[in-house]
Design a protein around this motif. Structure first.
Motif, PDB file in Angstrom:
ATOM      1  N   ALA A 222       0.780  -1.591  -3.294  1.00 26.72           N
ATOM      2  CA  ALA A 222       1.056  -2.858  -2.621  1.00 26.72           C
ATOM      3  C   ALA A 222       2.448  -3.394  -2.909  1.00 26.72           C
ATOM      4  O   ALA A 222       3.032  -4.092  -2.085  1.00 26.72           O
ATOM      5  CB  ALA A 222       0.003  -3.892  -3.042  1.00 26.72           C
TER       6      ALA A 222
ATOM      7  N   TRP B  35      -7.475  -6.168 -12.398  1.00 25.92           N
ATOM      8  CA  TRP B  35      -7.803  -5.256 -11.293  1.00 25.92           C
ATOM      9  C   TRP B  35      -9.183  -5.447 -10.673  1.00 25.92           C
ATOM     10  O   TRP B  35      -9.497  -4.775  -9.692  1.00 25.92           O
ATOM     11  CB  TRP B  35      -7.709  -3.804 -11.766  1.00 25.92           C
TER      12      TRP B  35
ATOM     13  N   GLY C 108      -7.928  -6.327  -4.382  1.00 26.24           N
ATOM     14  CA  GLY C 108      -6.892  -6.553  -3.377  1.00 26.24           C
ATOM     15  C   GLY C 108      -6.364  -5.271  -2.777  1.00 26.24           C
ATOM     16  O   GLY C 108      -6.125  -5.184  -1.564  1.00 26.24           O
ATOM     17  N   TRP C 109      -6.178  -4.232  -3.609  1.00 27.51           N
ATOM     18  CA  TRP C 109      -5.662  -2.959  -3.106  1.00 27.51           C
ATOM     19  C   TRP C 109      -6.675  -2.302  -2.169  1.00 27.51           C
ATOM     20  O   TRP C 109      -6.302  -1.762  -1.132  1.00 27.51           O
ATOM     21  CB  TRP C 109      -5.343  -2.021  -4.267  1.00 27.51           C
TER      22      TRP C 109
ATOM     23  N   PHE D 195       5.891  -5.615  -9.932  1.00 28.84           N
ATOM     24  CA  PHE D 195       5.429  -4.813  -8.800  1.00 28.84           C
ATOM     25  C   PHE D 195       6.382  -3.663  -8.468  1.00 28.84           C
ATOM     26  O   PHE D 195       6.058  -2.811  -7.653  1.00 28.84           O
ATOM     27  CB  PHE D 195       5.253  -5.688  -7.572  1.00 28.84           C
TER      28      PHE D 195
ATOM     29  N   GLN E  50      -5.364   2.670  -4.704  1.00 32.59           N
ATOM     30  CA  GLN E  50      -6.782   2.355  -4.878  1.00 32.59           C
ATOM     31  C   GLN E  50      -7.492   3.437  -5.698  1.00 32.59           C
ATOM     32  O   GLN E  50      -8.227   3.139  -6.652  1.00 32.59           O
ATOM     33  CB  GLN E  50      -7.450   2.219  -3.511  1.00 32.59           C
TER      34      GLN E  50
ATOM     35  N   GLU F 267      -5.691 -11.136   0.955  1.00 28.43           N
ATOM     36  CA  GLU F 267      -5.305  -9.977   0.139  1.00 28.43           C
ATOM     37  C   GLU F 267      -3.993 -10.198  -0.595  1.00 28.43           C
ATOM     38  O   GLU F 267      -3.850  -9.818  -1.753  1.00 28.43           O
ATOM     39  CB  GLU F 267      -5.169  -8.713   1.014  1.00 28.43           C
TER      40      GLU F 267
ATOM     41  N   LEU G 147      -3.308  -9.919  -4.567  1.00 30.56           N
ATOM     42  CA  LEU G 147      -2.368  -8.944  -5.115  1.00 30.56           C
ATOM     43  C   LEU G 147      -1.325  -9.606  -6.007  1.00 30.56           C
ATOM     44  O   LEU G 147      -0.982  -9.090  -7.069  1.00 30.56           O
ATOM     45  CB  LEU G 147      -1.683  -8.185  -3.973  1.00 30.56           C
TER      46      LEU G 147
END
Length: 475
Positions: A28, A97, A101-102, A209, A351, A409, A413
């Motif tokens: 992401a 985690w 979101g992923w 990120f 994912q 989402e 994230l």
């Protein structure tokens, strides 16, 4: 005590762990957060992406140092300092985690690729829950189909990374002009620039990120061990509990004798780790990240398109559909399809890597720190945690839709990245301490590595403190 295994002469026989980590890195952050940030603010802060990847390169090499020297995971090294770090890192993995979101972004991208974003509006077949369940089902088949878990994950992610790389080369060849490249280059050296209106917390999230980020960097310890790096070769590989034996894997590792032969072997192993990280993680990660950013800079920003919640990848597919559309409608459709394929490959690789890595982390911590957990094999815990994790992810996705949070989402994230940044503020200085105090003298980091880890520690701790302070003050 044990002698270090002799490393193979060819580095390519060991290739793989860094590529798996790239699969986590190109998620992401590369395809959503950074392109969206550039579409909104321009390329002036691209320097932060370059710094983020480089700092994680230094951290990953030190993760490799512990595993090569001991055959243990870094979680075991942390527990040698204080047993309380075990439960703490279980908590950090969950907080970072658990909300999927992923998986949701991956499901949205798959839906957009196969049937379009508007398909089945108001029905279960078109819901985010349905498509998230589909991606988790595919992940389950990858994890629990073949006999050896790591081999399956490695090969799948390598194919996905290759798909992303080839697709992005197509982007670079057909999108943008020389001025766009020059603007990207200026942003890469514009150190310290923070666009107006961007908070310290947002900049922290962008830096985290750029790369794997959060506890996912720690997953590298498992990939090295399963690839038989250093003392990891003396530890049995984890087999799929549905296909193979439930192998007993020792929680503790080995300490090599301080001989000239072992020192030479350790140096050779660390050379392989550095090559793996520089070639795959640093170069490939930076290359793909810059191409994603370039596409947003060349197409999305001039069009005034900032990808929206719920249609993030569909909106970004304008990058190729707009560029190829000048040759006709058929090319515009093909361009959109190619970018959606890149999006699915990018997000699904993350994912898959997260389900595998989180399950490995929690099962390893349990079996290392708690006698009651050792009544079951490590692979059994891995299976239970992975399946539970995916089931909870599907349930949470359903609840977000049911109670009106569909299309959130991006917020999920960003929150995950912030929690990951806090985790890095904890484990980066801790990793340096463990390697300096708990490894044999011949395996300890030298001055250059120490300096870089101190810099990384200062960055993550500093940003974490400033971010928390600004949140507390409401600024």
């Amino acid at each position: 005590p044990a002698d270090l295994p002799e490393p193979p002469r060819s580095f390519w026989s060991l290739a793989g762990p860094g590529a798996v980590l790239v699969g986590l890195s190109i998620g992401a952050g590369e395809i959503i957060v950074w392109p969206r940030a550039v579409a909104e603010h321009g390329a002036g802060m691209v320097w932060a992406a370059i710094v983020g990847v480089f700092l994680q390169l230094c951290v990953n090499v030190e993760i490799g140092r512990w595993t090569v020297a001991t055959g243990e995971t870094v979680y075991t090294g942390f527990a040698r300092v204080w047993r309380g770090f075990g439960p703490l890192f279980i908590l950090l993995n969950i907080m970072g985690w658990l909300i999927p979101g992923w998986a949701q972004a991956s499901g949205s991208a798959l839906k957009a690729l196969l049937v379009g974003p508007e398909f089945g509006a108001g029905t279960f077949a078109g819901s985010l829950t349905c498509w998230t369940m589909v991606t988790f089902a595919i992940a389950s088949a990858v994890l629990f189909g073949p006999k050896m878990v790591y081999h399956s994950v490695e090969k799948t992610i390598e194919i996905l990374v290759l798909t992303v790389t080839l697709g992005l080369i197509g982007v670079a060849m057909t999108v943008g002009e020389a001025d766009d490249w020059r603007e990207l280059a200026r942003g890469a050296v514009n150190f310290g620039h923070r666009p107006p209106g961007v908070s310290v917390r947002e900049l922290f999230i962008w830096i985290v990120f750029a790369g794997a980020g959060g506890t996912s960097n720690l997953f590298y310890t498992f990939y090295l061990r399963d690839k038989n790096f250093g003392m990891g070769a003396l530890v049995p590989d984890m087999e799929n509990p549905l296909r193979g034996r439930n192998e007993t894997i020792s929680a503790t590792g080995f300490r090599f004798a301080d001989t000239a032969e072992n020192r030479d072997r350790f140096a050779a192993w660390m050379s392989h780790v550095r090559k793996d990280q520089v070639l795959f993680f640093w170069f490939l990660n930076t290359f793909t990240l810059m191409l994603f950013i370039f596409g947003a800079l060349a197409v999305l920003r001039p069009l005034g398109t900032v990808p929206s919640e719920g249609t993030l990848i569909w909106d970004q597919s304008k990058i190729l559909s707009h560029a190829w559309g000048r040759w006709g409608a058929a090319f515009a459709y093909a361009g959109r399809t190619v970018f959606l394929m890149v999006g699915v490959a990018t997000l699904f690789s993350t994912q898959l890597g997260l389900v595998d890595g989180v399950s490995r982390s929690i099962s390893d911590i349990l079996c290392t720190n708690f006698a009651w957990a050792r009544r079951r094999p490590l692979s059994w815990w891995y299976m239970v945690i992975a399946l539970t994790w995916m089931a909870v992810g599907c349930l949470l996705t359903y609840l977000t839709e049911r109670f009106g949070f569909q299309g959130a989402e991006l917020g999920i994230l960003l929150q995950a990245a912030f929690m990951g940044g806090l985790a890095m503020a904890v484990y980066v200085p801790l990793l340096l301490y463990v390697n300096l105090r708990r490894l044999p003298a011949a395996a300890r980091p030298r001055l250059a590595a120490i300096v870089m880890m101190l810099v990384a520690s200062a960055v993550y701790v500093g940003f974490a403190v400033f971010s928390l302070a600004s949140m507390a003050s409401g600024s």
